[in-house]
Design a protein around this motif. Structure first.
Motif, short mmCIF file in Angstrom:
data_model
loop_
_atom_site.label_atom_id
_atom_site.label_comp_id
_atom_site.label_asym_id
_atom_site.label_seq_id
_atom_site.Cartn_x
_atom_site.Cartn_y
_atom_site.Cartn_z
N ALA A 38 1.04 -1.11 -0.06
CA ALA A 38 -0.16 0.24 0.03
C ALA A 38 0.77 1.17 0.05
CB ALA A 38 -0.94 0.13 1.20
N CYS A 39 0.86 1.94 -0.90
CA CYS A 39 1.42 3.34 -1.02
C CYS A 39 0.87 4.19 -0.05
CB CYS A 39 1.45 3.89 -2.48
SG CYS A 39 2.36 5.46 -2.74
N PRO A 40 1.95 4.85 0.67
CA PRO A 40 1.83 5.67 1.71
C PRO A 40 0.90 6.94 1.19
CG PRO A 40 4.22 5.81 1.46
CD PRO A 40 3.53 4.72 0.63
N HIS A 41 1.06 7.31 -0.22
CA HIS A 41 0.47 8.48 -0.91
C HIS A 41 -0.80 8.47 -0.58
CE1 HIS A 41 -0.47 11.21 -4.50
NE2 HIS A 41 -0.47 11.87 -3.44
N VAL A 42 -1.64 7.36 -1.16
CA VAL A 42 -3.06 7.25 -1.17
C VAL A 42 -3.40 5.94 -0.91
CG1 VAL A 42 -3.66 9.30 -2.47
CG2 VAL A 42 -3.43 7.38 -3.75
N GLY A 43 -2.91 4.87 -0.73
CA GLY A 43 -2.97 3.91 -0.03
C GLY A 43 -3.05 2.68 -1.09
N THR A 44 -2.95 2.89 -2.29
CA THR A 44 -3.18 1.89 -3.45
C THR A 44 -2.21 0.95 -3.48
OG1 THR A 44 -2.00 3.41 -5.26
CG2 THR A 44 -4.75 3.64 -4.80
N PRO A 45 -2.45 -0.31 -4.10
CA PRO A 45 -1.32 -1.35 -4.10
C PRO A 45 -0.24 -0.50 -5.05
CG PRO A 45 -3.45 -2.18 -4.76
CD PRO A 45 -3.74 -0.85 -4.48
N LEU A 96 8.92 0.81 -7.17
CA LEU A 96 8.10 2.08 -7.94
C LEU A 96 6.61 1.53 -7.60
CD1 LEU A 96 7.80 4.19 -10.11
CD2 LEU A 96 7.46 2.21 -11.82
N CYS A 97 5.93 2.74 -7.16
CA CYS A 97 4.65 2.77 -7.32
C CYS A 97 4.05 3.21 -8.63
CB CYS A 97 4.04 3.90 -6.11
SG CYS A 97 2.09 3.99 -6.19
N HIS A 98 3.23 2.37 -9.13
CA HIS A 98 2.92 2.75 -10.44
C HIS A 98 1.93 3.70 -10.69
CE1 HIS A 98 5.56 -0.84 -10.92
NE2 HIS A 98 5.54 -0.59 -12.34
N THR A 99 1.29 4.05 -9.67
CA THR A 99 0.08 4.96 -9.64
C THR A 99 0.76 6.57 -9.90
OG1 THR A 99 -1.22 3.76 -8.36
CG2 THR A 99 -1.98 5.87 -8.53
N HIS A 100 1.55 6.95 -8.90
CA HIS A 100 2.02 8.19 -9.34
C HIS A 100 3.54 8.31 -9.35
CE1 HIS A 100 -2.04 9.07 -7.35
NE2 HIS A 100 -2.14 9.71 -8.53
N GLY A 101 4.21 7.24 -9.37
CA GLY A 101 5.97 7.28 -9.57
C GLY A 101 6.63 7.37 -8.51
N ALA A 102 5.94 7.13 -7.37
CA ALA A 102 6.83 7.35 -6.04
C ALA A 102 8.09 6.02 -6.11
CB ALA A 102 6.28 7.03 -4.84
N LEU A 103 9.10 6.32 -5.67
CA LEU A 103 10.40 5.44 -5.43
C LEU A 103 10.99 5.18 -4.02
CD1 LEU A 103 12.63 7.04 -8.50
CD2 LEU A 103 11.21 4.69 -8.61
N GLY A 135 8.96 11.57 -5.32
CA GLY A 135 7.35 11.33 -5.65
C GLY A 135 6.60 12.04 -4.36
N PRO A 136 5.49 11.65 -4.49
CA PRO A 136 4.38 12.52 -3.79
C PRO A 136 4.39 12.25 -2.26
CG PRO A 136 3.36 11.00 -5.30
CD PRO A 136 4.64 11.08 -5.64
N CYS A 137 5.07 11.29 -2.01
CA CYS A 137 5.15 10.78 -0.54
C CYS A 137 6.63 10.68 -0.09
CB CYS A 137 4.38 9.52 -0.45
SG CYS A 137 4.83 8.32 -1.47
S1 FES Z 1 -0.47 6.21 -4.68
FE1 FES Z 1 1.77 5.81 -4.95
S2 FES Z 1 2.65 7.63 -5.64
FE2 FES Z 1 0.38 8.10 -5.55
#
Ligand code: FES
Length: 112
Positions: free
Chosen positions: A48-55, A72-79, A90-92
């Protein structure tokens, strides 16, 4: 047999430098885990990405960036650093994936 005593997989089932996703529990106790293999080590994180919690992945077991240097978070590119889960871009940025303790025994990966 408890979940903690159940092997998730063989370490060899995860390609070196890649990740493998798991869905554990059911209903309200359901959660997702990613195991990243680095040589003879394995690092576990709640998927779960700490940005918005998506896989983190959008395709099965595709968790790494192009050169395999970061998760890599494939939703918004966090590394995220493989060994710490720390977000370096990335955003988080500055946050971290939630670590999951793993235990390796006889080539098998267990929840610790
Ligand atoms: S949900 Fe992972 S970078 Fe936005």
């Amino acid at each position: 047999m408890t979940e903690a005593a159940t092997a998730l997989c063989r370490l060899a089932d995860i390609e070196d430098g890649e990740g493998k996703g798991f869905v554990l529990g059911e209903g309200s106790a359901r959660w997702e885990l990613v195991v990243i293999r680095e040589g003879d080590q394995a690092f576990g994180y709640v998927n779960a990405c700490p940005h918005v919690g998506t896989p983190l992945e959008m395709q099965p077991d595709r968790f790494m960036n192009a050169d395999g240097s970061y998760v890599l978070c494939h939703t918004h590119g966090a590394l995220f650093e493989i060994e710490t889960g720390y977000c370096v871009a990335g955003p988080c940025a500055g946050q971290s994936l939630q670590p999951v303790a793993l235990r390796l025994s006889h080539g098998l990966v267990f929840l610790a």
